[in-house]
Design a protein around this motif. Structure first.
Motif, PDB file in Angstrom:
ATOM      1  N   ILE A 113      -3.103   2.239  -3.726  1.00 31.43           N
ATOM      2  CA  ILE A 113      -2.906   3.567  -3.127  1.00 31.43           C
ATOM      3  C   ILE A 113      -4.043   3.847  -2.167  1.00 31.43           C
ATOM      4  CG2 ILE A 113      -2.881   6.046  -3.581  1.00 31.43           C
ATOM      5  CD1 ILE A 113      -1.486   5.474  -6.198  1.00 31.43           C
ATOM      6  N   LYS A 114      -3.699   4.282  -0.968  1.00 27.92           N
ATOM      7  CA  LYS A 114      -4.739   4.712  -0.027  1.00 27.92           C
ATOM      8  C   LYS A 114      -4.483   6.185   0.261  1.00 27.92           C
ATOM      9  CE  LYS A 114      -7.612   4.909   3.477  1.00 27.92           C
ATOM     10  NZ  LYS A 114      -9.057   4.803   3.369  1.00 27.92           N
ATOM     11  N   GLU A 115      -5.486   6.997  -0.033  1.00 22.00           N
ATOM     12  CA  GLU A 115      -5.320   8.431   0.212  1.00 22.00           C
ATOM     13  C   GLU A 115      -5.669   8.750   1.662  1.00 22.00           C
ATOM     14  OE1 GLU A 115      -7.055  11.151  -2.593  1.00 22.00           O
ATOM     15  OE2 GLU A 115      -6.838   9.683  -4.187  1.00 22.00           O
ATOM     16  N   GLY A 116      -4.767   9.415   2.333  1.00 20.10           N
ATOM     17  CA  GLY A 116      -5.028   9.832   3.709  1.00 20.10           C
ATOM     18  C   GLY A 116      -5.742  11.168   3.710  1.00 20.10           C
ATOM     19  N   ALA A 117      -6.441  11.450   4.798  1.00 20.23           N
ATOM     20  CA  ALA A 117      -7.223  12.686   4.854  1.00 20.23           C
ATOM     21  C   ALA A 117      -6.459  13.820   5.534  1.00 20.23           C
ATOM     22  CB  ALA A 117      -8.547  12.429   5.562  1.00 20.23           C
TER      23      ALA A 117
ATOM     24  N   SER B 293      -6.216   3.581   9.728  1.00 23.88           N
ATOM     25  CA  SER B 293      -6.796   4.396   8.663  1.00 23.88           C
ATOM     26  C   SER B 293      -7.006   3.573   7.391  1.00 23.88           C
ATOM     27  CB  SER B 293      -5.885   5.595   8.399  1.00 23.88           C
ATOM     28  OG  SER B 293      -6.374   6.362   7.344  1.00 23.88           O
ATOM     29  N   ILE B 294      -6.023   2.741   7.060  1.00 21.99           N
ATOM     30  CA  ILE B 294      -6.190   1.891   5.868  1.00 21.99           C
ATOM     31  C   ILE B 294      -7.346   0.912   6.073  1.00 21.99           C
ATOM     32  CG2 ILE B 294      -5.124   0.090   4.442  1.00 21.99           C
ATOM     33  CD1 ILE B 294      -2.479   1.425   4.743  1.00 21.99           C
ATOM     34  N   GLU B 295      -7.497   0.456   7.318  1.00 21.25           N
ATOM     35  CA  GLU B 295      -8.571  -0.494   7.605  1.00 21.25           C
ATOM     36  C   GLU B 295      -9.945   0.178   7.629  1.00 21.25           C
ATOM     37  OE1 GLU B 295      -7.330  -2.249  11.274  1.00 21.25           O
ATOM     38  OE2 GLU B 295      -6.068  -3.760  10.307  1.00 21.25           O
ATOM     39  N   GLY B 296      -9.972   1.489   7.402  1.00 19.85           N
ATOM     40  CA  GLY B 296     -11.245   2.197   7.363  1.00 19.85           C
ATOM     41  C   GLY B 296     -11.696   2.705   8.715  1.00 19.85           C
ATOM     42  N   LYS B 297     -10.807   2.601   9.702  1.00 16.75           N
ATOM     43  CA  LYS B 297     -11.169   3.102  11.028  1.00 16.75           C
ATOM     44  C   LYS B 297     -10.630   4.516  11.213  1.00 16.75           C
ATOM     45  CE  LYS B 297     -10.516  -1.521  12.892  1.00 16.75           C
ATOM     46  NZ  LYS B 297      -9.425  -2.320  13.436  1.00 16.75           N
ATOM     47  N   ARG B 298     -11.051   5.129  12.310  1.00 16.31           N
ATOM     48  CA  ARG B 298     -10.505   6.441  12.646  1.00 16.31           C
ATOM     49  C   ARG B 298      -9.011   6.280  12.921  1.00 16.31           C
ATOM     50  NH1 ARG B 298     -12.054  11.432  15.572  1.00 16.31           N
ATOM     51  NH2 ARG B 298     -10.439  11.828  17.105  1.00 16.31           N
ATOM     52  N   GLY B 299      -8.221   7.201  12.393  1.00 14.24           N
ATOM     53  CA  GLY B 299      -6.773   7.091  12.542  1.00 14.24           C
ATOM     54  C   GLY B 299      -6.325   7.382  13.961  1.00 14.24           C
TER      55      GLY B 299
ATOM     56  N   TYR C 154       0.852  -1.187   0.000  1.00 13.61           N
ATOM     57  CA  TYR C 154       0.000   0.000   0.000  1.00 13.61           C
ATOM     58  C   TYR C 154       0.886   1.234   0.000  1.00 13.61           C
ATOM     59  CZ  TYR C 154      -4.305  -2.492   1.199  1.00 13.61           C
ATOM     60  OH  TYR C 154      -5.399  -3.294   1.183  1.00 13.61           O
ATOM     61  N   ILE C 155       0.447   2.245  -0.703  1.00 20.40           N
ATOM     62  CA  ILE C 155       1.085   3.552  -0.554  1.00 20.40           C
ATOM     63  C   ILE C 155       0.075   4.435   0.153  1.00 20.40           C
ATOM     64  CG2 ILE C 155       2.102   5.555  -1.699  1.00 20.40           C
ATOM     65  CD1 ILE C 155       2.792   3.722  -4.052  1.00 20.40           C
ATOM     66  N   TYR C 156       0.413   4.845   1.371  1.00 20.57           N
ATOM     67  CA  TYR C 156      -0.478   5.710   2.132  1.00 20.57           C
ATOM     68  C   TYR C 156      -0.013   7.143   1.904  1.00 20.57           C
ATOM     69  CZ  TYR C 156      -3.452   7.397   5.883  1.00 20.57           C
ATOM     70  OH  TYR C 156      -4.422   8.064   6.610  1.00 20.57           O
TER      71      TYR C 156
END
Lengths: 344, 628
Positions: free
Chosen positions: B298-302, B316-322, B256-258
């Motif tokens: 690719i996972k885009e961070g917020a 965050s990648i897992e879809g949870k709050r970072g 993954y590229i975060y």
């Protein structure tokens, strides 16, 4: 279960393998301050109050598994200083209205402050929060005061891991972090089912029931709302029921309750509640004795055997009651036309 | 499936094309269009160059390149005439662009005054060799060696410059040997903590699991840091190559590229590079017939700073709050979706590619005994030559700030340098000979961090500086643990009070005590390092704190509440510029007459100070404030 020996503050104790140092200490009546730990939930190590010293290194005791020969100090100077800072930060951020708070003596924060010992002058040195946040009173059964919240996350984990709804989460970042529903809408507009599991686990007075009085004593009972038969303790004051508490030992609910069982007890003392049977005489309902009522029912039933008779049972009755209804219908009334409202 | 021989054909073709690009007799024009160039207007310059060459009917190659690092001179244009060195033009405007074409390409006048240097074979009179200039000479450009010199959208350009030979080398020597090579190179994580990369890989490789993951941490969030962004924008394949090698060494089939969503160009370049790599069999199943499968997502961070922390990034990648989780378990044992996971920084991965391409001995040529190789650094703040540089580890901060950076601008005196962003500390002038390596910086109370270096001059107030970073930490704390969430808030509150003149005796001790408690008690690296800017500024600049608290005086003249602007009418020439520019009309005065500032109306915006002509220099900053 395998037993493990460890030492806490010089006292040798025994603990079950796989438990945490915090649980082992608490089971042996050694108190270590903790705020985000709850026996029903997995530990997260967020409050940083339960730190202990293991060979000069600070570990959070809620996350530290017991192991043979472990030597733990709960109050070394380093651990004590860190805990002192954490509790002072919490208290400086917390409203000071303990006397009017619903949590009262049940408040974990108060308990911890009392245990650690707090110097009021030091708290005064810290900066107090400026503007209070609005209180969410939208839910009919409980209120949420974010100002009192210590963000232990117990409510979040309870809703996610025990209730399975996931109504709550942390909202915003940094010191603006609050507990909130999806989109930080009021509770009433969320998917919250008002079961109150979060409310009973809130260690402070942030999530608090709206109607609550301290009972003078408790009576063990069974919830009458449905066939599950949740075990409850009715809190009684005089001849009034003033609280309901779940029975953690009852296998059917293991400490949980739904909105009805927990908050729907005002019918018990309600003035409109029927407390005697009523028989209609000349177009008017008239109070009667149970013998009179049962005699009347028996007399009328005798006229409608077989296909003229049908029985519909209530989900509020226990399984045993429902069994009797079907037995009565088949054996006495001689028909199989028996049903139950929950079969829909 | 793409065979190794197909790849070698592709490589040969790319090298031939690269050769002909430089040998076909047509001039080459390159424009730096990374985000830094674009914000300085390089796309307009590119359009102007295209229009000018079309108008003049000049047959030439024009393409975009990434960032060379000379941010102080953006937009940059490189013009290479056949058999001539490349000339690098700085501060090019759309108006200057056609002049460059006309003058250099047509009339053969290279206009030396617009150039910052040349590179390549040969010299041009009046223009220095770029890599011999004070800015570039002390540098060792390795991770950035292609950045700014190749077209980042071209796989062929990358291949022609040793690209993907690290991957073929890795496949030839096997995963165990790859780890050994990285170990011998002495590579330590470039994201901040400096943990030996090979050791982390070893844990993960040895962890039994049916699935392992590699994550490239491109969540660069330090204020003033842009090393990773520049690398991703200027040489995206270098990061992909490092990821393929790392994945191969770990036995991870998914990477993954975060990357933060605020890096749209980096994301665009990465997506393009991944597409090209897939098309040519460098990503996917059975890469180059090696039997190794590797896919990159690719996972885009917020844009949450805390998501640079490994466990928060995974959440965050897992879809949870970072939000970070306590360790153990370490991600190398139980990370993404509970599987062994390695998280490496962008630069670490680019270095991995270099190590495999050139060998561990080559990599370890630079550096100190415990910190090998080079480090990319974003040099910003009160320094003449701001930009992206790459230096050998072990270079002193003095060389970095004064030789490369050129010292503070406008004749101001240097005061301090901050390394490691919000997690780092400040270093005063007395410690400027500290070498830039992990251990020496730690000993001085700061950290290497990901490579952001902020320089401060005499006009920077150290209390205000600490306040700025605490404001950042307080906003970026995830809110989970008490010491970080509430502690940074208290530190910030106290610093704000001190800057506003409301500091109380005892506040310095309070800051120190809280700072120690927050460092010791916080759950993750964010909180454990958040007090560093406060603690180091107190350590080295305690007198400034005391002046604020006891004398209500800001020695740097920066804290608005503690200063007044004052016009010295012995120096004032009566030009009225200050009065014309004052937004609150606080200044009165006639042309050629004396001027006065009404202190009750003045908001200390400082415009008068800025616009006062240098030769007069009549506006003075006075602290404590003149207001009662």
């Amino acid at each position: 279960m395998e037993k493990i020996k460890l030492t806490i503050d010089g006292l040798e104790i025994e603990a079950e393998a796989g438990t945490s140092v915090l649980d082992a200490a608490l089971a042996n009546d050694i108190y270590i301050p903790h705020l985000c730990h709850h026996p029903d939930l997995k530990p997260v190590g967020a409050c940083r109050l339960c730190g202990v010293d293991v060979n000069g290194r600070m570990e959070m005791s809620c996350l530290l598994p017991v192991r043979e020969g472990l030597d733990v100090k709960t109050n070394s100077p380093e651990v004590g200083a860190t805990r002192q800072v954490a509790i002072e930060l919490l208290l400086a951020d917390h409203p000071q209205g303990c006397l009017s708070c619903g949590a009262s003596l049940q408040c974990e924060l108060l308990h911890i402050a009392d245990h650690i010992g707090v110097d009021g002058e030091r708290i005064e040195r810290l900066r107090r929060p400026s503007e209070p946040l609005p209180i969410d009173n939208s839910n009919p059964f409980f209120s949420f005061d974010p100002n009192k919240c210590v963000l232990c996350g117990i409510c979040v984990r309870t809703c996610e891991d025990i209730v399975g709804l996931g109504v709550l989460d942390f909202v915003n970042r940094g010191s603006r972090t609050v507990i909130g529903t999806f989109g930080n809408e009021p509770f009433i507009d969320s998917i919250c089912e008002s079961c109150g599991e979060c409310v009973v686990r809130c260690p402070v007075g942030s999530l608090a029931p709206k109607r609550w009085q301290r009972p003078s004593h408790e009576v063990q009972s069974t919830c009458v709302y449905c066939g599950v038969g949740c075990g409850i303790y009715l809190g009684v004051k005089g001849d009034q029921v003033v609280s309901v508490r779940a029975d953690r030992e009852r296998p059917s609910n293991q400490g949980s309750l739904c909105v009805k069982g927990r908050y729907g007890y005002n019918f018990i003392n309600h003035k409109d509640r029927l407390t005697t049977p009523l028989i209609k005489k000349e177009g008017q309902f008239v109070e009667a004795t149970w013998d009179e009522a049962l005699d009347l029912v028996a007399e009328k039933f005798a006229d409608y055997k077989g296909s003229e008779f049908a029985a519909l049972a209530s989900a509020k009755c226990t399984n045993e009651d429902n069994y009797l209804i079907q037995k009565f219908t088949r054996a006495v009334m001689q028909t199989n036309t028996v049903d139950h409202c929950a079969r829909l | 499936m793409v065979q190794l021989t197909d790849f070698q054909d592709l490589q040969r073709q790319a090298m031939a094309d690269w050769e002909s690009l430089h040998q076909d007799g047509r001039p080459i024009i390159m424009v730096g269009t990374a985000t830094c160039g674009r914000s300085a207007g390089s796309l307009e310059v590119l359009d102007a160059l295209r229009a000018a060459t079309e108008k003049q009917e000049i047959d030439c190659h024009i393409f975009e390149v990434g960032c060379t690092g000379a941010c102080y001179a953006e937009p940059l244009v490189y013009i290479i005439k056949p058999d001539q060195p490349a000339i690098v033009y700085g501060d090019v405007t759309p108006q200057l662009a056609p002049r460059l074409i006309q003058s250099y390409l047509i009339k053969d006048n290279p206009l030396p005054r617009y150039s910052i240097g040349t590179f390549g074979n040969g010299r041009i009179e009046g223009i220095p060799d770029l890599f011999s200039t004070p800015v570039f000479e002390p540098q060792a450009r390795r991770a950035l060696n292609r950045c700014g010199f190749i077209d980042p959208t071209s796989l062929e350009h990358y291949l022609a410059n040793d690209g993907y030979t690290g991957v073929t080398k890795a496949f030839a020597i096997g995963p165990e040997q790859v780890i050994e090579e990285v170990k011998n190179a002495g590579l330590r994580g470039r994201g901040g903590a400096g943990f030996p990369t090979w050791r982390k890989w070893r844990f993960c490789r040895d962890a039994p699991s049916d699935q392992k993951y590699l994550i490239c941490n491109a969540d660069e969030g330090d204020p003033g840091a842009f090393m990773n962004r520049s690398l991703l924008e200027g040489d995206p394949h270098a990061v992909l190559e490092g990821m393929i090698i790392a994945g191969y060494a770990l036995g991870a089939s998914i990477g993954y590229i975060y990357c933060r969503a605020e890096y749209p160009l980096a994301l665009e370049r990465l997506r393009g590079a991944i597409k090209q790599a897939k098309e040519h069999g460098l990503l996917g199943d059975n890469i180059l017939d090696s039997g190794f499968d590797f896919h990159i997502k690719i996972k885009e961070g917020a844009g949450a700073f805390v998501c640079g922390e490994e466990t928060a990034l995974i959440a965050s990648i897992e879809g949870k709050r970072g939000m970070p989780t306590p360790r153990p378990p370490f991600p190398a044992v139980s990370g993404l979706w509970g599987k062994p996971t390695i998280i490496n920084n962008v630069e670490s991965l680019a270095d991995v590619g270099l190590i495999l391409q050139n060998g561990s001995d080559w990599f370890a040529e630079y550096g100190t005994e415990k910190s090998k190789g080079t480090k990319t650094i974003a040099l910003v703040g009160k320094v003449k030559n701001t930009g992206l540089v790459e230096v050998p580890l072990g270079i002193t901060l003095r060389e970095l700030v004064f030789d490369i950076g050129g010292g503070a601008p406008d004749g101001k005196a240097f005061k301090a340098v901050q390394t490691g962003g919000p997690s780092g500390g400040c270093i005063p002038e007395s410690l400027l000979d500290t070498p830039v390596d992990y251990d020496s910086l730690n000993a001085a109370g700061t950290i290497m961090g990901s490579g952001g270096v902020v320089v401060m001059d005499e006009r920077t107030c150290m209390v205000d500086f600490a306040r700025y970073f605490l404001d950042f930490a307080e906003k970026e704390s995830c809110g989970k643990c008490v010491p970080c969430r509430l502690g940074t808030k208290q530190l910030l509150g106290i610093l704000e009070d001190i800057c506003a003149g409301n500091g109380r005796p005892g506040d310095i001790e309070m800051l120190e005590e809280l700072g120690r408690g927050i460092k010791a008690g916080s759950l993750c690296g964010l909180g454990q390092t958040a007090p560093n800017p406060v603690l180091t500024t107190i350590r080295y600049f305690r007198d400034e704190y005391e002046a604020h608290i006891h004398e209500k005086r800001c020695p740097a003249g920066a804290c608005k509440s503690l200063i007044s602007y004052y016009i010295n009418n012995d120096l004032c020439v009566g030009c009225t510029l200050c009065a014309q520019n004052c937004s609150t009309s606080a200044i009165t005065g006639e042309f050629k007459g004396p001027h006065y500032i009404d202190q009750d109306i003045c908001t200390q915006c400082g415009v008068c100070y800025t616009v006062c002509p240098k030769k007069a220099n009549a506006v003075e900053i006075i602290s404590p404030s003149l207001r009662l």
